[in-house]
Design a protein around this motif. Structure first.
Motif, PDB file in Angstrom:
ATOM      1  N   ARG A   9      28.027  36.636  56.511  1.00 13.75           N
ATOM      2  CA  ARG A   9      29.213  36.753  55.650  1.00 13.75           C
ATOM      3  C   ARG A   9      29.624  38.206  55.578  1.00 13.75           C
ATOM      4  NH1 ARG A   9      28.435  34.956  49.519  1.00 13.75           N
ATOM      5  NH2 ARG A   9      28.362  32.956  50.570  1.00 13.75           N
ATOM      6  N   VAL A  10      30.891  38.420  55.216  1.00 17.18           N
ATOM      7  CA  VAL A  10      31.409  39.776  55.109  1.00 17.18           C
ATOM      8  C   VAL A  10      32.444  39.794  54.000  1.00 17.18           C
ATOM      9  CG1 VAL A  10      33.358  39.577  56.738  1.00 17.18           C
ATOM     10  CG2 VAL A  10      32.155  41.762  56.504  1.00 17.18           C
ATOM     11  N   LEU A  11      32.577  40.943  53.351  1.00 14.28           N
ATOM     12  CA  LEU A  11      33.580  41.125  52.301  1.00 14.28           C
ATOM     13  C   LEU A  11      34.661  42.047  52.833  1.00 14.28           C
ATOM     14  CD1 LEU A  11      34.625  40.770  49.413  1.00 14.28           C
ATOM     15  CD2 LEU A  11      33.062  42.604  48.699  1.00 14.28           C
ATOM     16  N   TYR A  12      35.854  41.491  53.060  1.00 12.91           N
ATOM     17  CA  TYR A  12      36.971  42.299  53.551  1.00 12.91           C
ATOM     18  C   TYR A  12      37.688  42.939  52.369  1.00 12.91           C
ATOM     19  CZ  TYR A  12      41.485  43.819  55.028  1.00 12.91           C
ATOM     20  OH  TYR A  12      42.592  44.605  55.221  1.00 12.91           O
ATOM     21  N   LEU A  13      38.057  44.240  52.523  1.00 11.69           N
ATOM     22  CA  LEU A  13      38.801  44.962  51.493  1.00 11.69           C
ATOM     23  C   LEU A  13      39.942  45.744  52.127  1.00 11.69           C
ATOM     24  CD1 LEU A  13      35.861  46.461  49.371  1.00 11.69           C
ATOM     25  CD2 LEU A  13      37.195  44.394  48.887  1.00 11.69           C
ATOM     26  N   ASP A  14      41.136  45.648  51.516  1.00  4.95           N
ATOM     27  CA  ASP A  14      42.252  46.493  51.913  1.00  4.95           C
ATOM     28  C   ASP A  14      41.946  47.946  51.551  1.00  4.95           C
ATOM     29  OD1 ASP A  14      43.973  44.721  53.110  1.00  4.95           O
ATOM     30  OD2 ASP A  14      45.323  44.506  51.399  1.00  4.95           O
ATOM     31  N   PRO A  15      42.564  48.907  52.245  1.00  2.00           N
ATOM     32  CA  PRO A  15      42.311  50.317  51.918  1.00  2.00           C
ATOM     33  C   PRO A  15      42.988  50.786  50.631  1.00  2.00           C
ATOM     34  CG  PRO A  15      43.868  50.143  53.728  1.00  2.00           C
ATOM     35  CD  PRO A  15      43.359  48.761  53.477  1.00  2.00           C
ATOM     36  N   ASP A  16      44.002  50.061  50.140  1.00  2.00           N
ATOM     37  CA  ASP A  16      44.736  50.496  48.943  1.00  2.00           C
ATOM     38  C   ASP A  16      44.131  49.902  47.673  1.00  2.00           C
ATOM     39  OD1 ASP A  16      45.515  47.923  49.595  1.00  2.00           O
ATOM     40  OD2 ASP A  16      47.652  48.244  49.183  1.00  2.00           O
ATOM     41  N   ILE A  17      42.821  50.016  47.573  1.00  2.00           N
ATOM     42  CA  ILE A  17      42.064  49.432  46.460  1.00  2.00           C
ATOM     43  C   ILE A  17      41.175  50.499  45.840  1.00  2.00           C
ATOM     44  CG2 ILE A  17      40.020  47.952  46.058  1.00  2.00           C
ATOM     45  CD1 ILE A  17      41.323  45.842  47.816  1.00  2.00           C
ATOM     46  N   LEU A  18      40.996  50.433  44.520  1.00  2.00           N
ATOM     47  CA  LEU A  18      39.930  51.152  43.839  1.00  2.00           C
ATOM     48  C   LEU A  18      38.895  50.147  43.371  1.00  2.00           C
ATOM     49  CD1 LEU A  18      41.609  53.831  41.520  1.00  2.00           C
ATOM     50  CD2 LEU A  18      40.402  54.223  43.690  1.00  2.00           C
ATOM     51  N   VAL A  19      37.628  50.473  43.570  1.00  2.00           N
ATOM     52  CA  VAL A  19      36.529  49.630  43.102  1.00  2.00           C
ATOM     53  C   VAL A  19      36.024  50.214  41.787  1.00  2.00           C
ATOM     54  CG1 VAL A  19      34.301  48.615  43.675  1.00  2.00           C
ATOM     55  CG2 VAL A  19      35.933  49.151  45.506  1.00  2.00           C
ATOM     56  N   LEU A  20      36.023  49.390  40.731  1.00  2.00           N
ATOM     57  CA  LEU A  20      35.714  49.892  39.401  1.00  2.00           C
ATOM     58  C   LEU A  20      34.381  49.409  38.863  1.00  2.00           C
ATOM     59  CD1 LEU A  20      39.218  49.478  37.690  1.00  2.00           C
ATOM     60  CD2 LEU A  20      38.321  51.435  38.976  1.00  2.00           C
ATOM     61  N   ASN A  21      33.820  48.354  39.439  1.00  2.00           N
ATOM     62  CA  ASN A  21      32.563  47.794  38.940  1.00  2.00           C
ATOM     63  C   ASN A  21      31.774  47.193  40.096  1.00  2.00           C
ATOM     64  OD1 ASN A  21      32.489  47.997  35.836  1.00  2.00           O
ATOM     65  ND2 ASN A  21      34.565  47.231  36.196  1.00  2.00           N
ATOM     66  N   SER A  22      30.678  46.521  39.768  1.00  2.00           N
ATOM     67  CA  SER A  22      29.780  45.984  40.781  1.00  2.00           C
ATOM     68  C   SER A  22      30.432  44.870  41.594  1.00  2.00           C
ATOM     69  CB  SER A  22      28.507  45.439  40.128  1.00  2.00           C
ATOM     70  OG  SER A  22      27.710  44.760  41.087  1.00  2.00           O
ATOM     71  N   VAL A  23      30.255  44.938  42.913  1.00  2.00           N
ATOM     72  CA  VAL A  23      30.785  43.905  43.803  1.00  2.00           C
ATOM     73  C   VAL A  23      29.754  42.807  44.051  1.00  2.00           C
ATOM     74  CG1 VAL A  23      32.236  45.608  44.952  1.00  2.00           C
ATOM     75  CG2 VAL A  23      30.016  45.018  45.954  1.00  2.00           C
ATOM     76  N   LEU A  24      28.548  42.969  43.525  1.00  2.00           N
ATOM     77  CA  LEU A  24      27.468  42.032  43.825  1.00  2.00           C
ATOM     78  C   LEU A  24      27.762  40.596  43.408  1.00  2.00           C
ATOM     79  CD1 LEU A  24      24.648  41.857  45.081  1.00  2.00           C
ATOM     80  CD2 LEU A  24      23.692  42.331  42.811  1.00  2.00           C
ATOM     81  N   PRO A  25      28.365  40.343  42.225  1.00  2.00           N
ATOM     82  CA  PRO A  25      28.636  38.949  41.864  1.00  2.00           C
ATOM     83  C   PRO A  25      29.528  38.219  42.871  1.00  2.00           C
ATOM     84  CG  PRO A  25      28.787  40.338  39.921  1.00  2.00           C
ATOM     85  CD  PRO A  25      28.673  41.260  41.103  1.00  2.00           C
TER      86      PRO A  25
END
Length: 281
Positions: free
Chosen positions: A105-121
């Motif tokens: 599995r893979v998690l795709y993310l656009d570049p115009d994003i800020l990550v503010l908390n845990s992505v683990l869930p």
């Protein structure tokens, strides 16, 4: 005994024009997930090697892994693209073929994003029988979804492709270039957001919906989220609960014309990233 942390595989697909934004996104990802191991996968067509080395140095600074995969994009030359929708946006659709078979599995993310908390869930989400997990952007009503259903002839929600958890084993069985090519040849005139429309038209029934306020918050629509939640989703709630703050549409937060309640937040991570890159040069 120290418990081994299983890495999270993150996918980005872009050209050299988005290297600065993706650097900001990754810095925010690492800063808010300090105990997590990541493997960053970049699929591209023609990013110069020195630029890749700069990105690699930034990722190595956080002691994370990085792999760039160069793809021949010739087969996409007839696909609808515009200045802000480069050919690389299609690579995410065929990532099952392009990424190593060992990845499940893979998690795709656009570049115009800020990550503010845990992505683990999200990474640990049970996809059940679905191939993808993604969010919709519905607004105060379902008008946009209804219009997209009419435009594309679908009977399901319209999903945003900027954040997608992908079951690669299922994707390898489901997603085929021949199907994508047929849609491009027969329905190009109807594709307003080409890769996103393809995702919804071909695979919308294979998508598990996740809450947009947490996993794909549209930074343009604070008032909508605030009103829809009866005042619950204020700025304090966003900082504590939202994971992906997505700067959809134009202008982008790195543009001088961008000015909303999240511009300064983005600028903070942008300055941090610039200082890091200057030190690593």
């Amino acid at each position: 005994m120290t418990q081994m942390v299983v890495p999270i595989d993150i996918l980005v697909t872009l050209n050299q024009h988005y290297l600065k934004p993706v650097s900001v996104m990754l810095v925010s990802l690492f800063e808010h997930n300090p105990q997590q191991r990541f493997r960053i996968w970049l699929i591209h067509e023609a990013i110069p090697k020195p630029d890749l080395q700069q990105l690699q140095a930034l990722i190595a600074h956080y002691q994370q892994e990085f792999t760039a995969i160069k793809v021949d994009g010739e087969q996409w030359r007839q696909a609808p693209t515009e200045g802000r929708y480069p050919i690389e946006m299609y690579f995410r659709l065929l990532c099952g073929e392009l990424l190593p078979q060992s990845l499940s599995r893979v998690l795709y993310l656009d570049p115009d994003i800020l990550v503010l908390n845990s992505v683990l869930p999200l990474w640990q989400l049970d996809l059940e029988t679905s191939t993808f997990a993604a969010a919709t952007h519905t607004g105060m009503t379902n008008l946009v979804t209804d219009l997209n259903k009419l435009r594309l002839g679908t009977d399901h929600a319209y999903f945003n492709s900027g954040v997608m958890l992908i079951d690669l084993a299922r994707a390898r069985q489901l997603v085929h270039f021949a199907d994508i090519q047929q849609v491009l040849e027969t329905k190009s005139d109807y594709l307003l957001l080409p890769d996103q429309d393809l995702l919804n038209y071909l695979y919308g029934r294979e998508i598990k919906e996740i809450p947009e306020e947490i996993w794909n918050y549209d930074a343009r629509k604070y008032a909508v989220y605030f009103t829809r939640s009866l005042g619950k989703n204020d700025l304090h709630w966003i900082i504590g609960q939202t994971v992906f703050l997505h700067f959809c549409g134009q202008p982008k937060p790195w543009d001088e014309r961008h000015d909303n309640r999240f511009t300064a937040l983005y600028g903070n991570y942008q300055r941090l990233t610039e200082r890091l890159l200057a030190r690593l040069a």
